[in-house]
Design a protein around this motif. Structure first.
Motif, PDB file in Angstrom:
ATOM      1  N   HIS A 190       2.498  -4.375  -6.943  1.00  0.00           N
ATOM      2  CA  HIS A 190       1.880  -3.395  -7.843  1.00  0.00           C
ATOM      3  C   HIS A 190       2.550  -2.013  -7.737  1.00  0.00           C
ATOM      4  CE1 HIS A 190      -1.065  -6.563  -8.432  1.00  0.00           C
ATOM      5  NE2 HIS A 190      -0.986  -6.722  -7.122  1.00  0.00           N
ATOM      6  N   GLU A 205      -4.652  -1.433  -3.744  1.00  0.00           N
ATOM      7  CA  GLU A 205      -3.739  -2.436  -3.178  1.00  0.00           C
ATOM      8  C   GLU A 205      -2.312  -1.889  -3.129  1.00  0.00           C
ATOM      9  OE1 GLU A 205      -3.722  -6.122  -5.322  1.00  0.00           O
ATOM     10  OE2 GLU A 205      -2.019  -6.941  -4.208  1.00  0.00           O
ATOM     11  N   HIS A 259       1.011  -8.363  -0.719  1.00  0.00           N
ATOM     12  CA  HIS A 259      -0.172  -8.114  -1.555  1.00  0.00           C
ATOM     13  C   HIS A 259      -1.427  -8.082  -0.698  1.00  0.00           C
ATOM     14  CE1 HIS A 259       1.538  -8.613  -5.663  1.00  0.00           C
ATOM     15  NE2 HIS A 259       2.521  -9.127  -4.946  1.00  0.00           N
ATOM     16  N   ALA A 260      -2.537  -7.680  -1.305  1.00  0.00           N
ATOM     17  CA  ALA A 260      -3.860  -7.781  -0.672  1.00  0.00           C
ATOM     18  C   ALA A 260      -4.826  -8.143  -1.783  1.00  0.00           C
ATOM     19  CB  ALA A 260      -4.253  -6.474  -0.013  1.00  0.00           C
ATOM     20  N   GLU A 292      -2.223 -12.005 -10.311  1.00  0.00           N
ATOM     21  CA  GLU A 292      -1.017 -11.264  -9.934  1.00  0.00           C
ATOM     22  C   GLU A 292      -0.004 -11.256 -11.077  1.00  0.00           C
ATOM     23  OE1 GLU A 292      -1.128  -9.494  -7.463  1.00  0.00           O
ATOM     24  OE2 GLU A 292      -2.033 -10.429  -5.709  1.00  0.00           O
TER      25      GLU A 292
HETATM   26 ZN    ZN Z   1      -1.535  -8.174  -5.700  1.00  0.00          ZN
END
Ligand code: ZN
Length: 410
Positions: A190, A205, A259-260, A292
């Motif tokens: 992101h 995130e 990612h989270a 995502e």
């Molecule tokens: Zn993500």
């Protein structure tokens, strides 16, 4: 504060892309954006952005979902957050931020199809700052569709009709060969107008992924065994395809996307490692991949032209090889990460993540935990916990490349 830096030309941007440092931390902002407002004027909805400079802009619209996209020169955003969620008139929400080096973007999510009735910059007068104004008028869907798409841009931002850093341009960059050190490309998920998941405490995130990526970079470099490149080194929007291309063009030996996650059920926590598969390991994995992959529609990029190309890439034999290598790496990462973190059941999962589809670079995606879970979020916000996770990733990468245990310095 205000920056008076010469406009960055398209040529300079390409030169930047070809350099060793992809995103130099040089301030290129042409001005400061200090406030954004939306007003409902019954006949039209007005968006006003307050600016320190009189800037050029360009605007286009995108359908399904209905959006208006405005591009401006790079700006320093002094407002809190990246979005204005209050629905007003035809506007559902407004998101804004750095889109690419040299370019700021505002994405207006619409409730109904609407046309740009007026767009202009009102110069500053007296105590009033410059104001970038967009007036939107509700319109039937067919009229909206007739002028939708970047080919119908209005306004005069230089170079706005073309991508400043085309994937092809990146592919032409001579790879840094003759260096025995393995090259690891780390991709902080992101960024820019796309915050990713938003945590219980409001943390983005994109912030967590960038912090973790920087920690992983310094830990990998500290071993003396790796060269490391980040797909982004600051808060910047990148298409998923561009993230892949950065790794491919540099001839990376590994690609690690960080990612989270976030989920409705707040009790769910744990880390998982994903590799590419045409078949998802379960529905949850499939939903996450969709979430995502959706990032490109969040940053306002049309990917419809890419599915064919991606499909061709998928059948490439080279990809099978990369997928096998990625699968082995994922298992090694999990072996190390389970010593430091709670793992989701089936820690190694398979899904169709766009960002993992490099045919020739083994690619994994680590979901470091759930920002929707209080414990995971609190841990991920600390440098110490992220440091433990990233140390485990370094050990997994070491094992992947056959580094013997005793040679480790960490
Ligand atoms: Zn993500």
């Amino acid at each position: 504060m205000s920056f008076f830096v010469p406009r960055v030309s398209r040529r300079m941007l390409l030169a930047t892309a070809a350099g060793t440092v992809l995103w130099p931390a040089v301030a290129r902002a042409l001005g400061v954006a200090s406030a954004i407002r939306v007003h409902d004027h019954t006949t039209h909805t007005r968006i006003v952005l307050e600016l320190s400079e009189n800037v050029e802009f360009s605007i286009f619209s995108l359908a399904d979902p209905y959006r208006i996209v405005a591009d401006l020169p790079e700006l320093d955003w002094t407002m809190e957050g990246n979005a204005l969620a209050a629905p007003t008139g035809v506007v559902k929400a407004v998101r804004y931020g750095l889109f690419q080096p040299g370019r700021a973007r505002i994405v207006v999510d619409l409730v109904d199809p609407a046309l740009v009735k007026n767009a202009f910059v009102l110069p500053a007068t007296g105590g009033t700052p410059n104001r970038f104004v967009i007036d939107l008028e509700k319109a039937p869907r067919d009229k909206f569709l007739a002028v939708a798409g970047p080919q119908h841009r209005i306004g005069g931002l230089a170079g706005a009709g073309t991508k400043p850093i085309p994937a092809k341009g990146l592919a032409e960059i001579p790879p840094e060969q003759a260096n025995p050190k393995k090259l690891v490309v780390i991709d902080p998920g992101h960024g820019g107008v796309d915050p990713g998941a938003i945590g219980l405490s409001g943390v983005y995130e994109k912030t967590i992924t960038l912090a973790a990526a920087k920690q992983l970079k310094s830990r990998l470099e500290a071993t003396g065994r790796y060269r490391v490149k980040l797909t982004r080194e600051r808060d910047l929007s990148l298409e998923l395809g561009e993230r892949r291309e950065i790794a491919r063009a540099a001839q990376a030996d590994l690609f690690i996307s960080l990612h989270a996650d976030s989920i409705g059920n707040k009790t769910v926590r744990g880390l998982s490692v994903y590799t590419l598969s045409e078949k998802a390991s379960d529905r949850e994995a499939e939903q996450l991949a969709e979430q995502e992959n959706n990032a490109d529609s969040i940053i306002g990029v049309d990917l419809s032209h890419e599915s064919q190309e991606v499909r061709h890439i998928l059948v490439d034999l080279a990809q099978r090889e990369s997928m096998n290598l990625a699968t082995k790496l994922a298992d090694r990462l999990i072996g190390e990460l389970k010593r430091e973190a709670t793992l989701l059941r089936n820690g190694h999962r398979f899904a169709r993540f766009v960002v993992l589809k490099s045919p020739d670079v083994p690619s994994v995606l680590i979901e470091m935990g759930y920002l929707s879970n209080r414990q995971d979020e609190a841990a991920l916000k600390t440098e110490v916990y992220r440091g433990k996770l990233m140390a485990a990733v370094v050990r997994g990468v070491d094992t992947h490349f056959g580094v013997v245990q005793s040679a480790r310095r960490d």
